[in-house]
Design an enzyme around this catalytic site. Structure first.
Site, PDB file in Angstrom:
ATOM      1  N   PHE A   1       0.638  -1.227   0.026  1.00  0.00           N
ATOM      2  CA  PHE A   1      -0.058   0.046   0.064  1.00  0.00           C
ATOM      3  C   PHE A   1       0.785   1.370  -0.008  1.00  0.00           C
ATOM      4  O   PHE A   1       0.180   2.401   0.449  1.00  0.00           O
ATOM      5  CB  PHE A   1      -0.855  -0.106   1.327  1.00  0.00           C
ATOM      6  CG  PHE A   1      -1.705  -1.203   1.537  1.00  0.00           C
ATOM      7  CD1 PHE A   1      -2.885  -1.639   0.786  1.00  0.00           C
ATOM      8  CD2 PHE A   1      -1.243  -2.371   2.194  1.00  0.00           C
ATOM      9  CE1 PHE A   1      -3.648  -2.445   0.716  1.00  0.00           C
ATOM     10  CE2 PHE A   1      -1.863  -3.476   2.204  1.00  0.00           C
ATOM     11  CZ  PHE A   1      -3.047  -3.727   1.558  1.00  0.00           C
TER      12      PHE A   1
ATOM     13  N   GLY B   1       5.461  -3.393  10.494  1.00  0.00           N
ATOM     14  CA  GLY B   1       4.422  -3.624   9.295  1.00  0.00           C
ATOM     15  C   GLY B   1       5.010  -3.851   7.998  1.00  0.00           C
ATOM     16  O   GLY B   1       5.010  -2.983   6.976  1.00  0.00           O
TER      17      GLY B   1
ATOM     18  N   SER C   1       7.719  -1.766   1.395  1.00  0.00           N
ATOM     19  CA  SER C   1       8.802  -0.735   2.071  1.00  0.00           C
ATOM     20  C   SER C   1      10.000  -1.514   2.345  1.00  0.00           C
ATOM     21  O   SER C   1      11.067  -0.812   2.313  1.00  0.00           O
ATOM     22  CB  SER C   1       8.003  -0.255   3.429  1.00  0.00           C
ATOM     23  OG  SER C   1       7.539  -1.283   4.094  1.00  0.00           O
TER      24      SER C   1
ATOM     25  N   ASP D   1       7.049  -7.774  11.665  1.00  0.00           N
ATOM     26  CA  ASP D   1       5.474  -8.102  11.375  1.00  0.00           C
ATOM     27  C   ASP D   1       5.132  -9.487  11.866  1.00  0.00           C
ATOM     28  O   ASP D   1       6.117 -10.183  11.680  1.00  0.00           O
ATOM     29  CB  ASP D   1       5.303  -7.966  10.006  1.00  0.00           C
ATOM     30  CG  ASP D   1       3.981  -7.690   9.460  1.00  0.00           C
ATOM     31  OD1 ASP D   1       3.028  -8.577   9.903  1.00  0.00           O
ATOM     32  OD2 ASP D   1       3.687  -7.061   8.513  1.00  0.00           O
TER      33      ASP D   1
ATOM     34  N   GLY E   1      -1.685 -10.029   9.578  1.00  0.00           N
ATOM     35  CA  GLY E   1      -2.522  -9.102   8.968  1.00  0.00           C
ATOM     36  C   GLY E   1      -3.265  -8.167   9.902  1.00  0.00           C
ATOM     37  O   GLY E   1      -3.420  -8.687  10.949  1.00  0.00           O
TER      38      GLY E   1
ATOM     39  N   SER F   1       5.162  -6.000  17.347  1.00  0.00           N
ATOM     40  CA  SER F   1       5.958  -4.962  17.952  1.00  0.00           C
ATOM     41  C   SER F   1       6.477  -5.186  19.349  1.00  0.00           C
ATOM     42  O   SER F   1       7.526  -4.951  19.715  1.00  0.00           O
ATOM     43  CB  SER F   1       5.274  -3.721  17.687  1.00  0.00           C
ATOM     44  OG  SER F   1       6.126  -2.483  17.735  1.00  0.00           O
TER      45      SER F   1
ATOM     46  N   ASP G   1       4.583   1.766  10.159  1.00  0.00           N
ATOM     47  CA  ASP G   1       3.591   1.406   9.241  1.00  0.00           C
ATOM     48  C   ASP G   1       2.777   0.224   9.637  1.00  0.00           C
ATOM     49  O   ASP G   1       2.613  -0.735   8.809  1.00  0.00           O
ATOM     50  CB  ASP G   1       4.121   1.315   7.776  1.00  0.00           C
ATOM     51  CG  ASP G   1       3.000   1.136   6.900  1.00  0.00           C
ATOM     52  OD1 ASP G   1       1.824   1.869   7.145  1.00  0.00           O
ATOM     53  OD2 ASP G   1       3.216   0.846   5.800  1.00  0.00           O
TER      54      ASP G   1
ATOM     55  N   HIS H   1      -3.424   0.150  12.442  1.00  0.00           N
ATOM     56  CA  HIS H   1      -3.866   1.478  12.697  1.00  0.00           C
ATOM     57  C   HIS H   1      -4.753   1.645  13.807  1.00  0.00           C
ATOM     58  O   HIS H   1      -5.558   2.819  13.897  1.00  0.00           O
ATOM     59  CB  HIS H   1      -4.542   2.104  11.340  1.00  0.00           C
ATOM     60  CG  HIS H   1      -3.375   2.195  10.299  1.00  0.00           C
ATOM     61  ND1 HIS H   1      -2.026   2.020  10.446  1.00  0.00           N
ATOM     62  CD2 HIS H   1      -3.555   2.674   8.918  1.00  0.00           C
ATOM     63  CE1 HIS H   1      -1.441   2.400   9.500  1.00  0.00           C
ATOM     64  NE2 HIS H   1      -2.264   2.742   8.534  1.00  0.00           N
TER      65      HIS H   1
ATOM     66  N   ASP I   1       0.915   7.039   6.786  1.00  0.00           N
ATOM     67  CA  ASP I   1      -0.613   7.123   6.840  1.00  0.00           C
ATOM     68  C   ASP I   1      -1.211   8.087   7.916  1.00  0.00           C
ATOM     69  O   ASP I   1      -2.147   8.201   8.667  1.00  0.00           O
ATOM     70  CB  ASP I   1      -1.304   5.857   7.135  1.00  0.00           C
ATOM     71  CG  ASP I   1      -1.083   4.525   6.146  1.00  0.00           C
ATOM     72  OD1 ASP I   1      -1.353   5.017   4.786  1.00  0.00           O
ATOM     73  OD2 ASP I   1      -0.782   3.753   6.357  1.00  0.00           O
TER      74      ASP I   1
HETATM   75 MG    MG Z   1       0.715   2.174   5.463  1.00  0.00          MG
END
Ligand code: MG
Length: 202
Positions: free
Chosen positions: A12, A38, A44, A63, A67, A116, A133, A136, A162
């Site tokens: 993304f 993430g 990234s 990560d 998901g 994390s 990242d 959220h 974001d």
């Molecule tokens: Mg993002």
């Protein structure tokens, strides 16, 4: 030049943000290893892993590969091809690993398959660059910020993805931690680059 066609990697992160991220990371990578939270399928990771490779350092890529909320079955960003039927759950690790191998970044990226908080529990290594990242939700964003921001070295960079100042454009938690970092007295913020918050450790 990136080692693979970045459009072939699921994710993304828009190209102009990825390139900006890499440019900033390259400017501080001499200070020490890099870390991202993430990774998803490694978009990234390719940008930052390539920086690590070029600067002869390492990128730690954190990560849990399960998901985030929005990737689960029935949610907005669910990708059926990433549902692992043998584990009966969403699983981005195989695809992430494939990305690392294709991009020839296995020697430059250290995957950490953990949350994390779990990864940070006994962490002791100062970092040149941290890219947040991850999830959220407020809880996830706060945990990422509190766990990793203190490890950014003086002169290093904390980057947050974001960041939407206008709540109508997207969820608030990344914006909230960007505000926290700005008001902490520890960082100086650059003007937002699209949704990328760049904060330099004073
Ligand atoms: Mg993002």
């Amino acid at each position: 030049m990136l080692p693979i066609d970045i459009d072939s990697v699921k994710g993304f992160l828009p190209k102009h943000e990825g390139e900006h991220l890499a440019k900033i990371a390259m400017s501080v990578a001499h200070l020490g290893p890099l870390l991202e939270v993430g990774s998803y399928c490694g978009k990234s990771t390719v940008y930052l892993g390539y920086v690590a490779k070029t600067a002869n350092t390492l990128l730690y890529a954190i990560d849990h590969h399960k998901g985030s909320e929005e990737h689960q079955v029935g949610e907005e960003y669910h990708d059926e091809s990433l549902f692992d039927t043998s584990l009966n759950r969403f699983n981005t690790f195989n695809e992430f690993r494939r990305t690392l191998i294709r991009a020839e970044l296995e020697e430059s990226v250290v995957p950490i398959v953990a949350s994390s908080a779990q990864a940070g529990r006994f962490w002791q290594t100062p970092l040149s660059f941290v890219f947040i990242d991850g999830g959220h939700s407020m809880d996830a964003a706060l945990t990422d910020y509190r766990t990793w921001a203190p490890w950014v070295k003086k002169g290093g960079v904390l980057a947050i993805h974001d960041v939407f100042p206008n709540p109508e454009d997207g969820g608030r938690p990344p914006f909230e931690i960007w505000q926290l970092a700005k008001s902490s007295g520890l960082f100086e913020a650059e003007p937002l680059f699209n949704t990328l918050g760049i904060l330099r450790r004073l």
